[in-house]
Design a protein around this motif. Structure first.
Motif, PDB file in Angstrom:
ATOM      1  N   PRO A 155      33.417  14.153 -44.509  1.00  0.00           N
ATOM      2  CA  PRO A 155      34.734  13.781 -44.005  1.00  0.00           C
ATOM      3  C   PRO A 155      34.800  12.294 -43.672  1.00  0.00           C
ATOM      4  N   SER A 156      35.782  11.603 -44.276  1.00  0.00           N
ATOM      5  CA  SER A 156      35.917  10.181 -44.004  1.00  0.00           C
ATOM      6  C   SER A 156      36.716   9.947 -42.735  1.00  0.00           C
ATOM      7  N   LEU A 157      37.522  10.924 -42.347  1.00  0.00           N
ATOM      8  CA  LEU A 157      38.337  10.804 -41.151  1.00  0.00           C
ATOM      9  C   LEU A 157      37.573  11.339 -39.937  1.00  0.00           C
ATOM     10  N   ALA A 158      37.539  10.522 -38.871  1.00  0.00           N
ATOM     11  CA  ALA A 158      36.846  10.905 -37.633  1.00  0.00           C
ATOM     12  C   ALA A 158      35.406  11.319 -37.902  1.00  0.00           C
ATOM     13  N   SER A 159      34.721  10.566 -38.760  1.00  0.00           N
ATOM     14  CA  SER A 159      33.381  10.961 -39.195  1.00  0.00           C
ATOM     15  C   SER A 159      32.377  11.012 -38.042  1.00  0.00           C
ATOM     16  N   HIS A 160      32.486  10.108 -37.078  1.00  0.00           N
ATOM     17  CA  HIS A 160      31.569  10.143 -35.944  1.00  0.00           C
ATOM     18  C   HIS A 160      31.858  11.340 -35.038  1.00  0.00           C
ATOM     19  N   THR A 161      33.132  11.653 -34.889  1.00  0.00           N
ATOM     20  CA  THR A 161      33.536  12.743 -33.998  1.00  0.00           C
ATOM     21  C   THR A 161      33.268  14.099 -34.633  1.00  0.00           C
ATOM     22  N   ILE A 162      33.693  14.277 -35.883  1.00  0.00           N
ATOM     23  CA  ILE A 162      33.457  15.538 -36.584  1.00  0.00           C
ATOM     24  C   ILE A 162      31.969  15.718 -36.870  1.00  0.00           C
ATOM     25  N   GLY A 163      31.302  14.637 -37.297  1.00  0.00           N
ATOM     26  CA  GLY A 163      29.866  14.708 -37.547  1.00  0.00           C
ATOM     27  C   GLY A 163      29.528  15.072 -38.979  1.00  0.00           C
ATOM     28  N   MET A 164      28.254  15.384 -39.193  1.00  0.00           N
ATOM     29  CA  MET A 164      27.749  15.626 -40.535  1.00  0.00           C
ATOM     30  C   MET A 164      26.876  16.871 -40.597  1.00  0.00           C
ATOM     31  N   THR A 165      26.694  17.370 -41.834  1.00  0.00           N
ATOM     32  CA  THR A 165      25.778  18.488 -42.090  1.00  0.00           C
ATOM     33  C   THR A 165      24.743  18.043 -43.110  1.00  0.00           C
ATOM     34  N   ASN A 166      23.570  18.648 -43.025  1.00  0.00           N
ATOM     35  CA  ASN A 166      22.504  18.341 -43.975  1.00  0.00           C
ATOM     36  C   ASN A 166      21.615  19.561 -44.163  1.00  0.00           C
ATOM     37  N   GLN A 167      20.852  19.558 -45.253  1.00  0.00           N
ATOM     38  CA  GLN A 167      19.845  20.604 -45.455  1.00  0.00           C
ATOM     39  C   GLN A 167      18.578  20.206 -44.716  1.00  0.00           C
ATOM     40  N   GLY A 192      27.790  15.126 -34.134  1.00  0.00           N
ATOM     41  CA  GLY A 192      29.181  15.400 -33.790  1.00  0.00           C
ATOM     42  C   GLY A 192      29.495  16.856 -33.527  1.00  0.00           C
ATOM     43  N   LEU A 193      30.757  17.215 -33.770  1.00  0.00           N
ATOM     44  CA  LEU A 193      31.198  18.595 -33.557  1.00  0.00           C
ATOM     45  C   LEU A 193      30.492  19.563 -34.488  1.00  0.00           C
ATOM     46  N   GLU A 194      30.095  19.093 -35.662  1.00  0.00           N
ATOM     47  CA  GLU A 194      29.326  19.948 -36.571  1.00  0.00           C
ATOM     48  C   GLU A 194      28.049  20.428 -35.884  1.00  0.00           C
ATOM     49  N   ARG A 195      27.470  19.593 -35.050  1.00  0.00           N
ATOM     50  CA  ARG A 195      26.232  19.944 -34.348  1.00  0.00           C
ATOM     51  C   ARG A 195      26.522  20.868 -33.165  1.00  0.00           C
ATOM     52  N   THR A 196      27.487  20.512 -32.327  1.00  0.00           N
ATOM     53  CA  THR A 196      27.731  21.312 -31.126  1.00  0.00           C
ATOM     54  C   THR A 196      28.279  22.700 -31.439  1.00  0.00           C
ATOM     55  N   PHE A 197      29.067  22.796 -32.510  1.00  0.00           N
ATOM     56  CA  PHE A 197      29.665  24.090 -32.856  1.00  0.00           C
ATOM     57  C   PHE A 197      28.944  24.777 -34.018  1.00  0.00           C
ATOM     58  N   ASP A 198      27.750  24.314 -34.347  1.00  0.00           N
ATOM     59  CA  ASP A 198      27.047  24.784 -35.536  1.00  0.00           C
ATOM     60  C   ASP A 198      26.880  26.298 -35.581  1.00  0.00           C
ATOM     61  N   GLU A 199      26.542  26.891 -34.462  1.00  0.00           N
ATOM     62  CA  GLU A 199      26.283  28.332 -34.433  1.00  0.00           C
ATOM     63  C   GLU A 199      27.517  29.137 -34.847  1.00  0.00           C
ATOM     64  N   PHE A 200      28.708  28.594 -34.561  1.00  0.00           N
ATOM     65  CA  PHE A 200      29.945  29.293 -34.916  1.00  0.00           C
ATOM     66  C   PHE A 200      30.364  29.016 -36.359  1.00  0.00           C
ATOM     67  N   LYS A 452      40.039  15.521 -14.448  1.00  0.00           N
ATOM     68  CA  LYS A 452      39.886  16.626 -15.396  1.00  0.00           C
ATOM     69  C   LYS A 452      38.816  16.298 -16.423  1.00  0.00           C
ATOM     70  N   GLN A 453      38.164  17.331 -16.935  1.00  0.00           N
ATOM     71  CA  GLN A 453      37.276  17.151 -18.075  1.00  0.00           C
ATOM     72  C   GLN A 453      38.129  16.924 -19.329  1.00  0.00           C
ATOM     73  N   VAL A 454      37.588  16.154 -20.251  1.00  0.00           N
ATOM     74  CA  VAL A 454      38.310  15.837 -21.488  1.00  0.00           C
ATOM     75  C   VAL A 454      37.885  16.798 -22.597  1.00  0.00           C
ATOM     76  N   LYS A 455      38.878  17.375 -23.285  1.00  0.00           N
ATOM     77  CA  LYS A 455      38.595  18.300 -24.390  1.00  0.00           C
ATOM     78  C   LYS A 455      38.744  17.599 -25.738  1.00  0.00           C
ATOM     79  N   ILE A 456      37.921  18.010 -26.674  1.00  0.00           N
ATOM     80  CA  ILE A 456      38.067  17.599 -28.069  1.00  0.00           C
ATOM     81  C   ILE A 456      38.340  18.832 -28.932  1.00  0.00           C
ATOM     82  N   ALA A 457      38.069  20.023 -28.378  1.00  0.00           N
ATOM     83  CA  ALA A 457      38.349  21.290 -29.071  1.00  0.00           C
ATOM     84  C   ALA A 457      39.216  22.155 -28.166  1.00  0.00           C
ATOM     85  N   ASP A 458      40.274  22.720 -28.722  1.00  0.00           N
ATOM     86  CA  ASP A 458      41.188  23.545 -27.937  1.00  0.00           C
ATOM     87  C   ASP A 458      40.777  25.015 -27.957  1.00  0.00           C
TER      88      ASP A 458
END
Length: 582
Positions: A155-167, A192-200, A452-458
């Motif tokens: 993903p070129s958009l929000a690449s740092h926030t969304i994050g990356m996947t690898n083998q 990024g989010l790919e890492r934190t939400f990986d299990e889902f 308040k805590q800041v959300k990036i995922a709703d």
């Protein structure tokens, strides 16, 4: 006799080696065919894979949506798949060429060069559309298929926030020891989010077109192409973020157009305490580890932005007398060095007079040595800003990957050192905070002191759109500033822009009224042409009377006269206004 003994030994060694080879062969072909080695490799599956040509349409991994439900990852585009065996067939090439708007020779050329299935996408055929896919499939000829494929680019958009996947087979097995059904080539989130939400997001099953080939690559069972897909209305899951795709794109365009090479920007929705856009530069490049760092989540010297904390403490402790003025011809240590004249407290804040805030900090510290860190906590500046809490079996789930927290004092002994107090008061010495924390401080002030805590995922939702889990709004614990202190901070933050000598006066002609604070921190570094490098900030919120957005822009390691902070802040505010009225 000796020769006979040696022969026996050689034969014995040969038999032992042969026996060991038989044992190993038995392990491979009989006992551990589905879980070979520590990586639990399925040898049967791998053997089949060697005789199979396949086209991966979707890897089955979960995806991310923006706040409006638009896809941020897992986007599907029309594509045409041609299998190599078509070259030997009398297939409807003319009809296919007419549908795709290319010549028969071009199609033949693609097939002649192919050793694997050919994929024609919008990169090669600009006019490829949903209609093209429908018409190709209406030919009903084995070996040519119209499909919708996931984009294989990162993903070129929000690449740092969304994050990356690898083998990473080793990480996969160590992280998920109970998921032996996952192939070792499964990609997992690394940032990024790919890492934190990986299990889902882990795939249940991928979607493929495949056929079996012989040793020469010819169809093994005729032209039978098999379509495999997950027939499940619940998976894969989707994470609905709080990002606004249009705003995110605009922020990235502005940062790049202005030429900001290191730093970034973060924009919050104040009411919802959520991230609308987050940009970090340099661009993420998987081949360069240093570029994967999200500077919006890293502690950085804030410079004079930190004077907001000293101002809040002075207001709360009633440390400023009516009509009191400060000699702003003095520098932060009380020595001659500046030339701003005699200024009131409000004027000092607007013009960012160092002496005013270092002298106030020293006075406040004499009465309470914890006053600075206590006020920093009240302003949500020393806790991690991001959402964290219980999520199923995880008691401390954090939405932001590798988010760090701010630091005020490096050594408690510094509290008794005048120069250390002075440097701390203007956001230097050991003071480091993240841009996300600073944005949250501005949002806290704009809300009248509510932290308040800041959300990036709703929320996380199933494939069919129903909700799996919601991330509820959560307050940050601890003490808060009172309503009066918040109102006084709002007033001085606004004067930074409205004052003709204010450091934010450039923003006076924006369509929104802006309130905020500038910051300049020395880095201790020099440029190639021997210029001092700074961290240049502007942090604020808008519209000032009825706050909706908090914005922080940071330009790192830049000469003071080359800073792009104000230009980027200006353009983002203007773009947000345009986006809102359209």
């Amino acid at each position: 006799m000796n020769v006979s003994k040696r022969m026996k030994r050689v034969v014995a060694c040969f038999l032992i080696v042969f026996f060991l080879l038989l044992v190993r062969l038995a392990e491979i072909q009989l006992f551990f065919t589905e879980s070979f080695s520590k990586l639990n490799i399925n040898l049967i599956q791998e053997s089949v894979n060697q005789r199979t040509e396949e086209v991966l349409i979707s890897d089955g991994r979960g995806s991310f949506l923006d706040r409006n439900g638009e896809a941020l990852t897992g986007k599907k585009q029309p594509a045409i798949v041609l299998f190599p065996f078509l070259i030997t067939q009398d297939w409807p090439i003319k009809k296919a060429a007419d549908i795709l708007g290319i010549s028969q020779d071009e199609l033949q050329h693609e097939l002649k060069q192919a050793k694997k299935p050919v994929i024609l996408s919008k990169r090669t055929i600009k006019d490829l559309s949903k209609q093209s896919v429908k018409q190709i499939n209406s030919l009903k000829y084995p070996g040519i298929y119209g499909v919708y494929m996931e984009e294989d680019d990162k993903p070129s958009l929000a690449s740092h926030t969304i994050g990356m996947t690898n083998q990473d087979p080793s990480l996969l097995r160590s992280k998920y020891p109970d998921k032996n059904d996952l192939p070792i080539q499964t990609k997992i989130g690394t940032t990024g989010l790919e890492r934190t939400f990986d299990e889902f997001l882990l795939p249940e099953k991928d979607t493929k077109l495949l056929y079996h080939v012989d040793g020469k690559g010819n169809p093994l069972f005729g032209m039978d192409v098999k379509y495999t897909a997950e027939a499940n209305s619940f998976y894969p899951l989707q994470v609905k973020t709080t990002l606004d795709q249009d705003i995110q794109q605009a922020m990235e365009d502005i940062v790049d157009k202005q030429g900001l090479k290191k730093g970034g920007a973060v924009l919050l929705d104040i009411e919802k305490s959520s991230v609308l856009g987050m940009v970090s530069r340099p661009n993420a490049d998987v081949s360069k580890q240093s570029t994967l760092q999200n500077y919006m989540l890293n502690p950085i010297y804030p410079g004079s932005v930190f004077k907001t904390v000293i101002a809040a403490a002075a207001i709360e402790r009633d440390a400023v007398k009516p009509n009191q003025t400060f000699n702003c011809n003095l520098n932060l240590y009380g020595e001659p060095g500046d030339d701003k004249g005699s200024l009131t407290f409000d004027e000092s804040f607007a013009q960012s007079c160092n002496y005013t805030f270092t002298s106030l900090a020293e006075e406040l510290m004499k009465k309470d040595e914890t006053v600075i860190e206590d006020m920093s906590e009240k302003l949500a500046l020393t806790d991690r800003a991001g959402w964290e809490g219980k999520l199923y079996h995880e008691s401390d789930f954090r939405q932001f990957y590798n988010e760090q927290s701010g630091v005020i004092w490096g050594d408690q002994k510094d509290k008794a050192v005048k120069k250390a107090i002075a440097q701390t008061a203007i956001g230097q010495k050991n003071v480091k905070v993240t841009p996300l924390e600073v944005a949250n401080m501005m949002a806290t002030i704009a809300r009248g002191g509510e932290k308040k805590q800041v959300k990036i995922a709703d929320h996380i939702e199933y494939k069919n759109g129903t909700t799996m889990v919601n991330f509820k709004d959560q307050k940050i614990g601890g003490k808060t500033i009172d309503r009066y202190t918040a109102q006084q901070l709002q007033k001085v933050l606004r004067q930074v822009v409205t004052s003709e000598s204010g450091t934010g006066r450039r923003f006076q002609d924006l369509p929104y009224e802006v309130a905020g604070k500038s910051g300049t921190a020395q880095t201790g570094k020099m440029s190639k042409d021997k210029k001092t490098l700074y961290q240049k900030w502007f942090a604020g919120y808008f519209p000032a009377e009825h706050p909706k957005y908090a914005l922080v822009v940071l330009h790192m390691d830049t000469p003071g006269d080359k800073a792009l902070t104000n230009a980027v802040f200006y353009d983002i505010v203007k773009k947000v206004h345009e986006n809102e009225i359209n």
